[in-house]
Design a protein around this motif. Structure first.
Motif, PDB file in Angstrom:
ATOM      1  N   GLU A 140      50.882  30.345  35.407  1.00  0.00           N
ATOM      2  CA  GLU A 140      50.549  31.314  36.452  1.00  0.00           C
ATOM      3  C   GLU A 140      50.690  32.719  35.891  1.00  0.00           C
ATOM      4  O   GLU A 140      51.700  33.068  35.296  1.00  0.00           O
ATOM      5  CB  GLU A 140      51.460  31.130  37.665  1.00  0.00           C
ATOM      6  N   GLY A 141      49.648  33.513  36.039  1.00  0.00           N
ATOM      7  CA  GLY A 141      49.659  34.892  35.565  1.00  0.00           C
ATOM      8  C   GLY A 141      49.330  35.059  34.088  1.00  0.00           C
ATOM      9  O   GLY A 141      49.279  36.191  33.588  1.00  0.00           O
ATOM     10  N   PHE A 142      49.086  33.963  33.377  1.00  0.00           N
ATOM     11  CA  PHE A 142      48.834  34.022  31.933  1.00  0.00           C
ATOM     12  C   PHE A 142      47.606  34.873  31.602  1.00  0.00           C
ATOM     13  O   PHE A 142      47.645  35.749  30.727  1.00  0.00           O
ATOM     14  CB  PHE A 142      48.683  32.600  31.393  1.00  0.00           C
ATOM     15  N   HIS A 143      46.512  34.643  32.290  1.00  0.00           N
ATOM     16  CA  HIS A 143      45.283  35.377  31.983  1.00  0.00           C
ATOM     17  C   HIS A 143      45.364  36.837  32.419  1.00  0.00           C
ATOM     18  O   HIS A 143      44.705  37.695  31.815  1.00  0.00           O
ATOM     19  CB  HIS A 143      44.072  34.641  32.553  1.00  0.00           C
ATOM     20  N   GLU A 144      46.188  37.135  33.395  1.00  0.00           N
ATOM     21  CA  GLU A 144      46.410  38.526  33.758  1.00  0.00           C
ATOM     22  C   GLU A 144      47.110  39.257  32.607  1.00  0.00           C
ATOM     23  O   GLU A 144      46.780  40.401  32.294  1.00  0.00           O
ATOM     24  CB  GLU A 144      47.236  38.633  35.043  1.00  0.00           C
ATOM     25  N   ARG A 145      48.043  38.589  31.953  1.00  0.00           N
ATOM     26  CA  ARG A 145      48.725  39.181  30.778  1.00  0.00           C
ATOM     27  C   ARG A 145      47.737  39.407  29.635  1.00  0.00           C
ATOM     28  O   ARG A 145      47.807  40.412  28.938  1.00  0.00           O
ATOM     29  CB  ARG A 145      49.861  38.279  30.308  1.00  0.00           C
ATOM     30  N   ILE A 146      46.832  38.455  29.455  1.00  0.00           N
ATOM     31  CA  ILE A 146      45.817  38.590  28.408  1.00  0.00           C
ATOM     32  C   ILE A 146      44.926  39.798  28.705  1.00  0.00           C
ATOM     33  O   ILE A 146      44.628  40.596  27.812  1.00  0.00           O
ATOM     34  CB  ILE A 146      44.995  37.290  28.281  1.00  0.00           C
ATOM     35  N   GLU A 147      44.511  39.937  29.967  1.00  0.00           N
ATOM     36  CA  GLU A 147      43.684  41.084  30.362  1.00  0.00           C
ATOM     37  C   GLU A 147      44.430  42.398  30.175  1.00  0.00           C
ATOM     38  O   GLU A 147      43.862  43.370  29.673  1.00  0.00           O
ATOM     39  CB  GLU A 147      43.248  40.947  31.824  1.00  0.00           C
ATOM     40  N   GLU A 148      45.697  42.437  30.580  1.00  0.00           N
ATOM     41  CA  GLU A 148      46.500  43.657  30.436  1.00  0.00           C
ATOM     42  C   GLU A 148      46.616  44.077  28.977  1.00  0.00           C
ATOM     43  O   GLU A 148      46.677  45.266  28.672  1.00  0.00           O
ATOM     44  CB  GLU A 148      47.896  43.452  31.023  1.00  0.00           C
ATOM     45  N   ALA A 149      46.636  43.098  28.070  1.00  0.00           N
ATOM     46  CA  ALA A 149      46.725  43.388  26.635  1.00  0.00           C
ATOM     47  C   ALA A 149      45.349  43.709  26.042  1.00  0.00           C
ATOM     48  O   ALA A 149      45.242  43.999  24.856  1.00  0.00           O
ATOM     49  CB  ALA A 149      47.357  42.204  25.904  1.00  0.00           C
ATOM     50  N   ASP A 150      44.307  43.639  26.877  1.00  0.00           N
ATOM     51  CA  ASP A 150      42.936  43.934  26.462  1.00  0.00           C
ATOM     52  C   ASP A 150      42.491  43.041  25.293  1.00  0.00           C
ATOM     53  O   ASP A 150      41.901  43.509  24.321  1.00  0.00           O
ATOM     54  CB  ASP A 150      42.788  45.413  26.099  1.00  0.00           C
ATOM     55  N   LEU A 151      42.800  41.743  25.418  1.00  0.00           N
ATOM     56  CA  LEU A 151      42.423  40.778  24.391  1.00  0.00           C
ATOM     57  C   LEU A 151      41.117  40.087  24.762  1.00  0.00           C
ATOM     58  O   LEU A 151      40.900  39.759  25.929  1.00  0.00           O
ATOM     59  CB  LEU A 151      43.512  39.715  24.218  1.00  0.00           C
ATOM     60  N   ASP A 152      40.287  39.857  23.772  1.00  0.00           N
ATOM     61  CA  ASP A 152      39.052  39.102  23.956  1.00  0.00           C
ATOM     62  C   ASP A 152      39.212  37.783  23.208  1.00  0.00           C
ATOM     63  O   ASP A 152      38.906  37.689  22.012  1.00  0.00           O
ATOM     64  CB  ASP A 152      37.859  39.886  23.424  1.00  0.00           C
ATOM     65  N   VAL A 153      39.769  36.792  23.895  1.00  0.00           N
ATOM     66  CA  VAL A 153      40.041  35.488  23.291  1.00  0.00           C
ATOM     67  C   VAL A 153      39.544  34.391  24.217  1.00  0.00           C
ATOM     68  O   VAL A 153      39.479  34.570  25.421  1.00  0.00           O
ATOM     69  CB  VAL A 153      41.560  35.273  23.041  1.00  0.00           C
ATOM     70  N   VAL A 154      39.198  33.262  23.617  1.00  0.00           N
ATOM     71  CA  VAL A 154      38.958  32.068  24.411  1.00  0.00           C
ATOM     72  C   VAL A 154      40.309  31.379  24.571  1.00  0.00           C
ATOM     73  O   VAL A 154      41.177  31.489  23.701  1.00  0.00           O
ATOM     74  CB  VAL A 154      37.911  31.114  23.805  1.00  0.00           C
ATOM     75  N   THR A 155      40.487  30.703  25.682  1.00  0.00           N
ATOM     76  CA  THR A 155      41.757  30.029  25.940  1.00  0.00           C
ATOM     77  C   THR A 155      41.517  28.568  26.278  1.00  0.00           C
ATOM     78  O   THR A 155      40.643  28.240  27.077  1.00  0.00           O
ATOM     79  CB  THR A 155      42.539  30.705  27.092  1.00  0.00           C
ATOM     80  N   TYR A 156      42.301  27.729  25.623  1.00  0.00           N
ATOM     81  CA  TYR A 156      42.260  26.293  25.842  1.00  0.00           C
ATOM     82  C   TYR A 156      43.654  25.862  26.275  1.00  0.00           C
ATOM     83  O   TYR A 156      44.654  26.437  25.833  1.00  0.00           O
ATOM     84  CB  TYR A 156      41.945  25.540  24.554  1.00  0.00           C
ATOM     85  N   ILE A 157      43.704  24.811  27.080  1.00  0.00           N
ATOM     86  CA  ILE A 157      44.973  24.181  27.412  1.00  0.00           C
ATOM     87  C   ILE A 157      44.770  22.669  27.378  1.00  0.00           C
ATOM     88  O   ILE A 157      43.701  22.168  27.743  1.00  0.00           O
ATOM     89  CB  ILE A 157      45.528  24.638  28.783  1.00  0.00           C
ATOM     90  N   GLY A 158      45.808  21.970  26.937  1.00  0.00           N
ATOM     91  CA  GLY A 158      45.698  20.524  26.879  1.00  0.00           C
ATOM     92  C   GLY A 158      47.046  19.857  26.946  1.00  0.00           C
ATOM     93  O   GLY A 158      48.074  20.463  26.649  1.00  0.00           O
ATOM     94  N   GLY A 159      47.016  18.588  27.376  1.00  0.00           N
ATOM     95  CA  GLY A 159      48.230  17.783  27.430  1.00  0.00           C
ATOM     96  C   GLY A 159      48.372  17.079  28.758  1.00  0.00           C
ATOM     97  O   GLY A 159      47.413  16.843  29.481  1.00  0.00           O
ATOM     98  N   ASN A 160      49.616  16.752  29.080  1.00  0.00           N
ATOM     99  CA  ASN A 160      49.968  16.194  30.381  1.00  0.00           C
ATOM    100  C   ASN A 160      50.339  17.387  31.243  1.00  0.00           C
ATOM    101  O   ASN A 160      51.484  17.833  31.237  1.00  0.00           O
ATOM    102  CB  ASN A 160      51.134  15.217  30.245  1.00  0.00           C
ATOM    103  N   LEU A 161      49.373  17.927  31.946  1.00  0.00           N
ATOM    104  CA  LEU A 161      49.509  19.246  32.546  1.00  0.00           C
ATOM    105  C   LEU A 161      50.163  19.266  33.916  1.00  0.00           C
ATOM    106  O   LEU A 161      50.654  20.308  34.343  1.00  0.00           O
ATOM    107  CB  LEU A 161      48.136  19.907  32.621  1.00  0.00           C
TER     108      LEU A 161
END
Length: 149
Positions: A71-92
């Motif tokens: 929760e809030g992870f992508h907001e942190r990425i935006e605040e840091a002005d990063l242009d990255v793709v994000t993947y998540i995997g596992g038993n979520l």
């Protein structure tokens, strides 16, 4: 130059075998991997991506609490002005019966790709290659002047 990816296990999760296997597979496929290891905070992912000029962040979670941890992870990425793709995997998610619902939840959070715990590393690698081919094409279109003007 090799595509730089940040890899780690988010939150309080101490499962490290999966990301070790994924790191080896990514490295063997030509990716430049920064493995943050287990029990990685959102801030550590973002700081590492900024420090290493990464193009992707790969988040792993096997203990079932990724919904809370992300929760809030992508907001942190935006605040840091990063242009990255994000993947998540596992038993979520604990009691994850319908992975389609889990995938939809994490896509809504902002993840570009969502994988279950049975995903083969080659599938994630193929997805990364496809996503970066797509990004390269978009970047090239932005740099190429339009002839229709």
């Amino acid at each position: 130059m090799a595509t730089k990816v940040i890899l780690g296990v988010i939150g309080s999760d101490a499962h490290v075998v999966g990301i070790t296997i994924l790191e080896q597979a990514l490295s063997a496929s030509g990716f430049d991997v920064v493995n943050l290891g287990m029990q990685t905070s959102q801030e550590e992912f973002v700081e590492a991506a900024a420090a290493h000029d990464a193009e992707a962040i790969l988040v792993s979670s096997l203990y079932g609490h990724a919904k809370q941890d992300c929760e809030g992870f992508h907001e942190r990425i935006e605040e840091a002005d990063l242009d990255v793709v994000t993947y998540i995997g596992g038993n979520l998610a604990v009691g994850q019966d319908d992975f389609a619902e889990t995938r939809a939840f994490f896509r809504e959070l902002g993840f570009d790709r969502v994988f279950d715990s049975k995903t083969d590393p080659e599938e994630a690698i193929a997805a990364l290659r496809a996503d970066f081919d797509l990004h390269s094409s978009e970047d090239e279109r932005e740099r190429t002047p339009s002839l229709s003007a």
